[in-house]
Design a protein around this motif. Sequence first.
Motif, PDB file in Angstrom:
ATOM      1  N   VAL A 155       2.512  -6.754   9.436  1.00  0.00           N
ATOM      2  CA  VAL A 155       2.404  -5.469   8.747  1.00  0.00           C
ATOM      3  C   VAL A 155       3.658  -4.660   9.020  1.00  0.00           C
ATOM      4  CG1 VAL A 155       1.193  -3.255   8.725  1.00  0.00           C
ATOM      5  CG2 VAL A 155      -0.108  -5.381   8.771  1.00  0.00           C
ATOM      6  N   THR A 156       4.178  -4.051   7.965  1.00  0.00           N
ATOM      7  CA  THR A 156       5.293  -3.125   8.122  1.00  0.00           C
ATOM      8  C   THR A 156       4.866  -1.753   7.620  1.00  0.00           C
ATOM      9  OG1 THR A 156       6.197  -3.693   5.960  1.00  0.00           O
ATOM     10  CG2 THR A 156       6.996  -4.953   7.852  1.00  0.00           C
ATOM     11  N   LEU A 157       5.517  -0.743   8.148  1.00  0.00           N
ATOM     12  CA  LEU A 157       5.226   0.631   7.759  1.00  0.00           C
ATOM     13  C   LEU A 157       6.540   1.368   7.589  1.00  0.00           C
ATOM     14  CD1 LEU A 157       3.155   2.938   7.311  1.00  0.00           C
ATOM     15  CD2 LEU A 157       3.319   3.399   9.779  1.00  0.00           C
ATOM     16  N   ASP A 158       6.713   1.998   6.433  1.00  0.00           N
ATOM     17  CA  ASP A 158       7.879   2.824   6.158  1.00  0.00           C
ATOM     18  C   ASP A 158       7.382   4.224   5.846  1.00  0.00           C
ATOM     19  OD1 ASP A 158      10.102   4.152   5.128  1.00  0.00           O
ATOM     20  OD2 ASP A 158      10.913   2.357   4.201  1.00  0.00           O
ATOM     21  N   THR A 159       7.412   5.099   6.832  1.00  0.00           N
ATOM     22  CA  THR A 159       6.872   6.440   6.634  1.00  0.00           C
ATOM     23  C   THR A 159       7.741   7.277   5.708  1.00  0.00           C
ATOM     24  OG1 THR A 159       7.920   7.137   8.695  1.00  0.00           O
ATOM     25  CG2 THR A 159       5.596   6.511   8.801  1.00  0.00           C
ATOM     26  N   SER A 160       9.029   6.954   5.607  1.00  0.00           N
ATOM     27  CA  SER A 160       9.886   7.719   4.705  1.00  0.00           C
ATOM     28  C   SER A 160       9.519   7.443   3.251  1.00  0.00           C
ATOM     29  CB  SER A 160      11.353   7.392   4.958  1.00  0.00           C
ATOM     30  OG  SER A 160      11.634   6.051   4.619  1.00  0.00           O
ATOM     31  N   LYS A 161       9.063   6.238   2.983  1.00  0.00           N
ATOM     32  CA  LYS A 161       8.644   5.876   1.626  1.00  0.00           C
ATOM     33  C   LYS A 161       7.132   5.968   1.450  1.00  0.00           C
ATOM     34  CE  LYS A 161      12.495   2.709   0.796  1.00  0.00           C
ATOM     35  NZ  LYS A 161      12.892   1.306   0.517  1.00  0.00           N
ATOM     36  N   LYS A 162       6.432   6.315   2.531  1.00  0.00           N
ATOM     37  CA  LYS A 162       4.976   6.380   2.493  1.00  0.00           C
ATOM     38  C   LYS A 162       4.390   5.084   1.943  1.00  0.00           C
ATOM     39  CE  LYS A 162       4.380  11.396   2.359  1.00  0.00           C
ATOM     40  NZ  LYS A 162       5.771  11.738   2.655  1.00  0.00           N
ATOM     41  N   SER A 163       4.769   4.000   2.571  1.00  0.00           N
ATOM     42  CA  SER A 163       4.288   2.704   2.106  1.00  0.00           C
ATOM     43  C   SER A 163       4.163   1.723   3.261  1.00  0.00           C
ATOM     44  CB  SER A 163       5.217   2.143   1.034  1.00  0.00           C
ATOM     45  OG  SER A 163       6.463   1.810   1.599  1.00  0.00           O
ATOM     46  N   SER A 164       3.316   0.720   3.044  1.00  0.00           N
ATOM     47  CA  SER A 164       3.095  -0.337   4.021  1.00  0.00           C
ATOM     48  C   SER A 164       2.934  -1.643   3.270  1.00  0.00           C
ATOM     49  CB  SER A 164       1.828  -0.047   4.824  1.00  0.00           C
ATOM     50  OG  SER A 164       1.506  -1.128   5.690  1.00  0.00           O
ATOM     51  N   SER A 165       3.249  -2.735   3.954  1.00  0.00           N
ATOM     52  CA  SER A 165       3.004  -4.032   3.356  1.00  0.00           C
ATOM     53  C   SER A 165       2.301  -4.931   4.360  1.00  0.00           C
ATOM     54  CB  SER A 165       4.312  -4.681   2.891  1.00  0.00           C
ATOM     55  OG  SER A 165       5.125  -4.987   4.005  1.00  0.00           O
ATOM     56  N   LEU A 166       1.475  -5.807   3.818  1.00  0.00           N
ATOM     57  CA  LEU A 166       0.774  -6.830   4.613  1.00  0.00           C
ATOM     58  C   LEU A 166       1.246  -8.183   4.126  1.00  0.00           C
ATOM     59  CD1 LEU A 166      -1.514  -7.855   6.530  1.00  0.00           C
ATOM     60  CD2 LEU A 166      -3.047  -7.704   4.562  1.00  0.00           C
ATOM     61  N   LEU A 167       1.775  -8.963   5.040  1.00  0.00           N
ATOM     62  CA  LEU A 167       2.223 -10.318   4.736  1.00  0.00           C
ATOM     63  C   LEU A 167       1.310 -11.300   5.443  1.00  0.00           C
ATOM     64  CD1 LEU A 167       4.318 -12.489   3.777  1.00  0.00           C
ATOM     65  CD2 LEU A 167       5.544 -12.032   5.924  1.00  0.00           C
ATOM     66  N   ILE A 168       0.758 -12.234   4.682  1.00  0.00           N
ATOM     67  CA  ILE A 168      -0.017 -13.332   5.253  1.00  0.00           C
ATOM     68  C   ILE A 168       0.832 -14.585   5.077  1.00  0.00           C
ATOM     69  CG2 ILE A 168      -2.158 -14.651   5.201  1.00  0.00           C
ATOM     70  CD1 ILE A 168      -3.464 -12.267   3.798  1.00  0.00           C
ATOM     71  N   THR A 169       1.229 -15.192   6.162  1.00  0.00           N
ATOM     72  CA  THR A 169       2.070 -16.383   6.072  1.00  0.00           C
ATOM     73  C   THR A 169       1.207 -17.639   6.053  1.00  0.00           C
ATOM     74  OG1 THR A 169       2.290 -16.498   8.480  1.00  0.00           O
ATOM     75  CG2 THR A 169       3.970 -15.247   7.287  1.00  0.00           C
TER      76      THR A 169
ATOM     77  N   CYS B 292       0.858  -1.182   0.000  1.00  0.00           N
ATOM     78  CA  CYS B 292       0.000   0.000   0.000  1.00  0.00           C
ATOM     79  C   CYS B 292       0.894   1.231   0.000  1.00  0.00           C
ATOM     80  CB  CYS B 292      -0.885  -0.026   1.241  1.00  0.00           C
ATOM     81  SG  CYS B 292      -1.804   1.489   1.567  1.00  0.00           S
ATOM     82  N   SER B 293       0.620   2.179  -0.876  1.00  0.00           N
ATOM     83  CA  SER B 293       1.345   3.449  -0.867  1.00  0.00           C
ATOM     84  C   SER B 293       0.354   4.586  -0.686  1.00  0.00           C
ATOM     85  CB  SER B 293       2.145   3.629  -2.160  1.00  0.00           C
ATOM     86  OG  SER B 293       1.276   3.649  -3.274  1.00  0.00           O
ATOM     87  N   TYR B 294       0.815   5.646  -0.059  1.00  0.00           N
ATOM     88  CA  TYR B 294      -0.053   6.791   0.185  1.00  0.00           C
ATOM     89  C   TYR B 294       0.728   8.070  -0.064  1.00  0.00           C
ATOM     90  CZ  TYR B 294       2.376   6.469   4.688  1.00  0.00           C
ATOM     91  OH  TYR B 294       3.335   6.376   5.662  1.00  0.00           O
ATOM     92  N   LYS B 295       0.044   9.217  -0.007  1.00  0.00           N
ATOM     93  CA  LYS B 295       0.673  10.436  -0.506  1.00  0.00           C
ATOM     94  C   LYS B 295       1.059  11.450   0.572  1.00  0.00           C
ATOM     95  CE  LYS B 295      -1.724  10.003  -4.913  1.00  0.00           C
ATOM     96  NZ  LYS B 295      -2.792  10.518  -5.816  1.00  0.00           N
ATOM     97  N   THR B 296       0.271  11.532   1.639  1.00  0.00           N
ATOM     98  CA  THR B 296       0.567  12.549   2.645  1.00  0.00           C
ATOM     99  C   THR B 296       0.727  11.912   4.018  1.00  0.00           C
ATOM    100  OG1 THR B 296      -1.782  12.990   2.970  1.00  0.00           O
ATOM    101  CG2 THR B 296      -0.630  14.357   1.356  1.00  0.00           C
TER     102      THR B 296
END
Lengths: 111, 113
Positions: free
Chosen positions: A63-77, A23-27
């Motif tokens: 779930v990870t969150l990288d605010t510098s890249k404005k992105s998150s990922s969801l991993l389902i194992t 997931c990416s976002y803008k602000t």
Amino acid sequence: SQQGEEDPQALSIQEGENATMNCSYKTSINNLQWYRQNSGRGLVHLILIRSNEREKHSGRLRVTLDTSKKSSSLLITASRAADTASYFCATDHYNTDKLIFGTGTRLQVFP
Amino acid sequence: DAGITQSPRHKVTETGTPVTLRCHQTENHRYMYWYRQDPGHGLRLIHYSYGVKDTDKGEVSDGYSVSRSKTEDFLLTLESATSSQTSVYFCAISADRGRSPLHFGNGTRLTVT
């Protein structure tokens, strides 16, 4: 529009494999949430990660969150057929009263 | 489903007719939201309420109005339905805006012919 974008739009995997969606976002955000939607149903909240957190776990979800890249990922194992659904991210932005939803990733898990 | 009921679940109506969708909650949550879901657009916020008689517009509010006369009920009205308002409408509630999870109803599928 502040609407987030998710990729991929669709993902097909076999049971037991891991599924990753982004997931990416803008602000800038206060927090980011992930939801699941089974066909014909309302969305169900999965996990919330705050802007000062980098990683969060809940059962088979990571779930990870990288605010510098404005992105998150969801991993389902170790995915299961029952994980078949659409997954949406939603962002809570500064100075707004609204959650902004992404367009979703459709996950199909084959038995 | 966290005590949220949407009615009706399905509705077919003709262009130009008024339509009211109802959302009822038993959770006593302060915040209530109406979203619409369309292919390729995800969920888009129509209107929301932060208390009885307190409402505000979302990103796609044109052609819609809302009312909240009681904590438990949030009504969405299409004054004169158009085909572009054919969609699935979801109501959601939360205890605190943005800071806590949304709980969704199961949606109303509206078709405007």
